[in-house]
Write a protein that holds these residues in place. Structure first.
Motif, PDB file in Angstrom:
ATOM      1  N   VAL A  39      31.747   3.063  24.821  1.00  0.00           N
ATOM      2  CA  VAL A  39      33.051   3.662  24.511  1.00  0.00           C
ATOM      3  C   VAL A  39      33.969   3.583  25.732  1.00  0.00           C
ATOM      4  CG1 VAL A  39      34.211   5.842  23.965  1.00  0.00           C
ATOM      5  CG2 VAL A  39      32.220   5.126  22.658  1.00  0.00           C
ATOM      6  N   PHE A  43      37.419   1.436  25.996  1.00  0.00           N
ATOM      7  CA  PHE A  43      38.651   2.095  26.446  1.00  0.00           C
ATOM      8  C   PHE A  43      39.277   1.333  27.613  1.00  0.00           C
ATOM      9  CE2 PHE A  43      40.746   5.045  29.367  1.00  0.00           C
ATOM     10  CZ  PHE A  43      41.781   5.482  28.552  1.00  0.00           C
ATOM     11  N   THR A  46      40.860  -1.972  26.285  1.00  0.00           N
ATOM     12  CA  THR A  46      42.097  -1.772  25.527  1.00  0.00           C
ATOM     13  C   THR A  46      43.213  -1.182  26.364  1.00  0.00           C
ATOM     14  OG1 THR A  46      41.300   0.363  24.732  1.00  0.00           O
ATOM     15  CG2 THR A  46      40.933  -1.555  23.310  1.00  0.00           C
ATOM     16  N   ALA A  47      42.870  -0.490  27.444  1.00  0.00           N
ATOM     17  CA  ALA A  47      43.894   0.115  28.293  1.00  0.00           C
ATOM     18  C   ALA A  47      44.445  -0.848  29.342  1.00  0.00           C
ATOM     19  CB  ALA A  47      43.333   1.357  28.992  1.00  0.00           C
ATOM     20  N   CYS A 117      35.755  -6.397  23.010  1.00  0.00           N
ATOM     21  CA  CYS A 117      35.457  -5.132  22.321  1.00  0.00           C
ATOM     22  C   CYS A 117      34.421  -5.356  21.221  1.00  0.00           C
ATOM     23  CB  CYS A 117      36.726  -4.525  21.738  1.00  0.00           C
ATOM     24  SG  CYS A 117      37.848  -3.886  22.984  1.00  0.00           S
TER      25      CYS A 117
END
Length: 160
Positions: A39, A43, A46-47, A117
């Motif tokens: 997770v 994160f 994607t950030a 991802c």
């Protein structure tokens, strides 16, 4: 190969889950630790900024390390990434048109992010039994209804 067989091969995650029965150092780790790392990694991917290709390439070192350090066959996992690849291409198809200066860069970054991802999620399933992932979600006080839906979707996705 017919279309139905192709879709079944792409969505059949049982062969990936069967990899979690192998005995190596990563399958012996606690499922909660693997879930939290996955997770956090998703994160971080994607950030990352949409024009920062070097950051995304640096973040690719995690799945490369896991693949090198475990006996998980890359071909099995890569074949399951066809759907996220097409999805990311269809989402980013207009980036070069809407942003002429950096559109191709953002399209490439978006594709790599989607693949990373998806690869991280597949690595989690390949190294952790689905019941153990559900246990870790329960330990994190994830709603029982959502956990049950997760288990049902995973078990019955091959029927479609």
């Amino acid at each position: 190969m017919t279309t139905q067989k192709l879709i079944h091969a792409l969505l059949n995650l049982s062969e990936i889950e069967a990899l979690s029965s192998q005995s190596h150092w990563l399958t012996r780790l606690h499922p909660l630790a693997k879930l939290l790392v996955t997770v956090f990694y998703i994160f971080m991917v994607t950030a990352s900024p949409k024009y920062s290709l070097q950051t995304v390439i640096l973040l690719a070192s995690y799945p490369v390390f896991i693949m090198a350090a475990t006996p998980i066959p890359a071909r099995t996992l890569l074949s399951k990434l066809i759907i996220p690849a097409f999805f990311s291409i269809s989402l980013g198809l207009f980036n070069p048109i809407l942003d002429p200066a950096y559109g191709w860069l953002s399209l490439l970054t978006l594709m790599i992010k989607a693949l990373l991802c998806g690869f991280a999620a597949l690595l989690l399933v390949a190294t952790t039994k689905v019941e153990d992932i559900a246990y870790a979600l329960g330990w994190l006080r994830f709603p029982k209804l959502m956990t049950t839906l997760f288990l049902l979707m995973f078990r019955y996705i091959v029927l479609f």
